[in-house]
Design an enzyme around this catalytic site. Structure first.
Site, PDB file in Angstrom:
ATOM      1  N   GLU A 211       0.903  -1.163   0.000  1.00 40.89           N
ATOM      2  CA  GLU A 211       0.000   0.000   0.000  1.00 40.89           C
ATOM      3  C   GLU A 211       0.933   1.201   0.000  1.00 40.89           C
ATOM      4  O   GLU A 211       1.659   1.424   0.971  1.00 40.89           O
ATOM      5  CB  GLU A 211      -0.894  -0.072   1.238  1.00 40.89           C
ATOM      6  CG  GLU A 211      -2.071   0.849   1.189  1.00 40.89           C
ATOM      7  CD  GLU A 211      -1.801   2.122   1.971  1.00 40.89           C
ATOM      8  OE1 GLU A 211      -1.119   3.020   1.412  1.00 40.89           O
ATOM      9  OE2 GLU A 211      -2.259   2.213   3.120  1.00 40.89           O
TER      10      GLU A 211
ATOM     11  N   CYS B 280      -2.298   8.055   4.699  1.00 35.68           N
ATOM     12  CA  CYS B 280      -2.339   7.777   3.260  1.00 35.68           C
ATOM     13  C   CYS B 280      -3.675   8.178   2.655  1.00 35.68           C
ATOM     14  O   CYS B 280      -3.813   8.245   1.447  1.00 35.68           O
ATOM     15  CB  CYS B 280      -2.068   6.300   3.002  1.00 35.68           C
ATOM     16  SG  CYS B 280      -3.072   5.227   4.022  1.00 35.68           S
TER      17      CYS B 280
END
Lengths: 507, 507
Positions: free
Chosen positions: B229, B266
């Site tokens: 990720e 994020c």
């Protein structure tokens, strides 16, 4: 999005696929199903002509190719059912929960969408079932992705004729132009695979070429998934009691599996581990009779098989049981009769570097294993991933209560770790097209063992999950709406279910 | 299996994980659930101590870290439920069918097995939820895979303390030694990732490091899946009517989302596309008040954020709306106040090369878009994959019947293609841990967008399908037996269902 420059012709192909992607993805499930059925109907209607071309180009028999067209059409129709059924979407709905254990939780709903244009590199040995409209193509189109097929050089005319059937079906049902396209040539295939508008690839073929393409897909500026079905030696284990019970039946099943389609199947049993001193070799010789000669797919495959056969026969300790061999005709085509050899486990171990590589053609190796050998540890010594692994057990052993049951269970567990499909009392060739089928396995059986290339689960490879948080009904995909207009299975988590997670398993 | 030589210490780590794999995979679902709950209980019991260490090492607040421990424990308990529920196994049973349309069909049953040892590279910004016992670790252990965690260098002491909790839980429930291990140092992580006994990797961090590790995983003799990720700019689109309806509410929600955890998430909204001349900038200024200073995670991240901020502020046409900034203390730690800037679409287009890259910290860019701009085409101009995309609509627009509904639908469709989660009238920070969650998205949001790293679907990443053909009940996994002793959901295809496949959709 820097991309290597494509030739004008290939640029047009990729541009058409990219342009088709949103429109094709937006078709209703029934519209997409209609295309799949139209493709199947088209294959059925053109079968006689297509099979004639296929026989000429591949040397496969009429019966085999007729069966393969049927299988390919059924596969397309099964995917039509899959698309409309909708369980492949794995639709999940978590209702908002103001009292969620971590604080108020929004409404979240998750489904799957098509990846976009996909290139499928077709195989030589299944000119229908793993070629232009084969399993990968069916899964790609079912998923809602525009398809570019790279034709196999072994059957170019058949590829063009099948593509004509496909284009007619696309036109007939009014699917977007660019939904289906065919290209020829490895360079064209590689150039397309590198293009950033292509979102996934699939392949059936050799380990060498498959790894090359897998590496290309992984090294792109934007890496994409690449589903290669590469190679397999498909070990078989036969117990002493199974041989005592039905040596003749096992021997004839074995020979049929090794010699069918001239052994040019990724599921051909390459190694058969049998107890030392058993009656099976004799039964195989007795069952062999006069084995027919079969043309191999093309001169390159014939030459390669002949070389592998020579290497195996020259390995110390290898004894031919059925000699077989390859005869080359004036056109350079090779005609093979099946070869079966025996070798002791000691000699197999000593010579395994020359023996374990797949021999793509009608050849199999009987390995005679001394009593007391740890069967579960055997294959991992020599070879990593396989598509299949097979056990033949006696009737009593199948009950799981014989003295050797723990040893057999350990062998099943070891095979499960190494293969995609574990078979009992059968042969690995012939892969049923069903929802539970698994045609895959750890590398080098595939480049990506998260999925299958046969059966309806194959559709998952070309999809990606997307979630919607607090989406108004007007902006939700139909599969995620409360009124569920498509009638797809929805897995629903109600509010208030999180209170006692884990309590049941506390210390 | 040629592998680079590991140091004796790392060799022992990998050997322990490999040795634990079969024993850990063989635990019953309830036994595996017990481990997950024991890990959660251990975190809860050690919370006060762990949070103190975390505050010191990361600069994150006590409230945030307390919440993160709760979330991490709940996540483990939810995975315990998932393991016992068993629907993640996707158990499929196709009964034998002597009258199958392609000839007699064997009994085929398919489930999923753990991949084997997995290495998880933990993140800096979530010292609990994406670290030693975070989401990836929970999914790996839930799947039945031994776990090796590579600690993040930003919180080594916390990593060791959390590992002690984990090892105690492993001991307490009697799970195999080697089920959980921790290593420090990037070189150690890379060496382990390259080892052939490791079967998958996961990662949360930057695009640069993530891509490096992804390439290493892909280039191994046996390639393995790597679930990274990586990074995301999380575009937000706000309509004129939504601003007219609730500018103040949107402005304060936006500021909370940008400044929480000092923007080091994020899912922080990096770009907000608003109509030119709207009242939102003014509302943002009004809502800002006295924004607090927050320590950034470490000096490297602080420096990197400060550099990105400078670049953005120096771009032609960029106007600071909230100045913010970074102050460095005597220890080199950076303390940030949020920065919000505005820029016209023309200037954004002209300067996008310096603007689009993720600014990891409390900074967001309001892009003022002229009326008539094709919003759906906007993000794809600049950036590929994202974790999230958000729309703020007015109450009337949410009904989907306003004049601009087709334009909004096109925008939702475009976002769906680019992101893993589409949000409405909310903010992308804060990712609920639920079965339907999707935390992923096309590259570079992740290195592999077939799955999620948050929510129970994350378990799929560490499993592989295996089918059993004509297996006697005594040799079937429990999840595939007719008597279904585990009570898992089984998807069953009866014999005789294939007769009319596709007929409904024929021409």
């Amino acid at each position: 999005m820097a991309t290597e420059t494509l030739s004008p012709e290939l640029e047009a192909v990729v541009a058409r696929a990219a342009a088709a992607a949103p429109a094709y993805a937006a078709l209703t499930p029934v519209e997409r199903a209609r295309l799949l059925v139209a493709l199947a109907d088209g294959l059925d209607a053109a079968k006689a002509d297509l099979v004639q071309i296929g026989m000429r180009e591949t040397g496969l028999t009429e019966a085999r190719l007729n069966g393969e067209v049927n299988r390919t059409a059924v596969q397309l129709r099964l995917f039509a059912e899959t698309v409309v059924d909708g369980s492949y979407l794995d639709a999940r709905i978590d209702y908002a929960d103001p009292n969620f254990v971590l604080g108020p939780r929004p409404d979240i709903r998750r489904s799957h969408i098509p990846l976009g244009p996909v290139i499928n590199f077709s195989a030589s040995n299944f000119p229908f079932a793993f070629s232009v409209l084969g399993g990968d193509s069916a899964a790609i189109l079912a998923a809602g992705c525009p398809l570019i097929v790279k034709a196999h050089s072994g059957h170019p005319e058949l590829s063009d004729a099948t593509a004509a059937v496909a284009l007619e079906a696309v036109r007939k049902v009014g699917a977007p132009e660019g939904t289906f396209q065919l290209v020829h040539g490895r360079e064209a295939g590689v150039a397309i695979l590198k293009d950033e508008r292509i979102k996934a690839g699939s392949f059936t073929g050799s380990i060498g070429v498959g790894r090359l393409l897998t590496d290309i897909a992984a090294a792109r500026p934007t890496p994409i998934p690449f589903f290669g079905e590469l190679g397999s030696v498909n070990p078989v284990f036969i117990t002493a009691d199974a041989i005592a019970e039905r040596a003749g039946e096992i021997a004839s099943g074995f020979l049929t599996s090794v010699s069918g389609s001239a052994g040019q199947l990724c599921t051909k049993p390459g190694f058969v581990f049998i107890p030392e001193g058993s009656a099976l070799p004799e039964a195989v010789t007795a069952a062999a009779g006069e084995l027919a000669e079969h043309r191999l797919l093309d001169p390159r495959i014939a030459q390669s098989f002949n070389d592998r056969r020579d290497t195996i026969l020259e390995t110390a300790g290898v004894t031919p049981l059925i000699e077989g061999g390859v005869r080359f005709d004036d056109d350079g085509q090779g005609w093979a009769k099946p070869t079966v050899v025996t070798v002791s486990l000691d000699d197999f171990r000593a010579g395994h570097e020359g023996l374990v590589e797949e021999a793509f053609g009608p050849l199999s190796i009987l390995v005679e294993v001394p009593a007391g050998t740890d069967l579960a540890a055997l294959m991992p010594e020599f070879y990593e991933g396989n598509l299949t692994g097979t056990l033949h057990l006696s009737t009593a052993e199948a009950e799981g209560t014989t003295e050797n049951a723990p040893e057999l269970r350990a062998l099943v567990a070891a095979l499960s770790k190494q293969v995609g499909r574990v078979l009992f009392n059968g042969w690995s060739t012939g892969v049923a097209v069903t929802p539970a089928q698994q045609h895959g396995g750890p590398y080098p059986a595939t480049s990506n063992d998260s999925s299958t290339s046969v059966g309806t689960a194959a559709i998952q490879r070309f999809l990606r999950p997307v979630a919607f948080q607090n989406a108004p009904a007007a902006f939700l995909p139909e599969a995620l709406r409360d009124d569920n207009p498509l009638g797809v299975p929805q897995s629903i988590a109600q509010a208030g279910e999180s209170g006692d997670w884990g309590k049941r398993f506390g210390a």
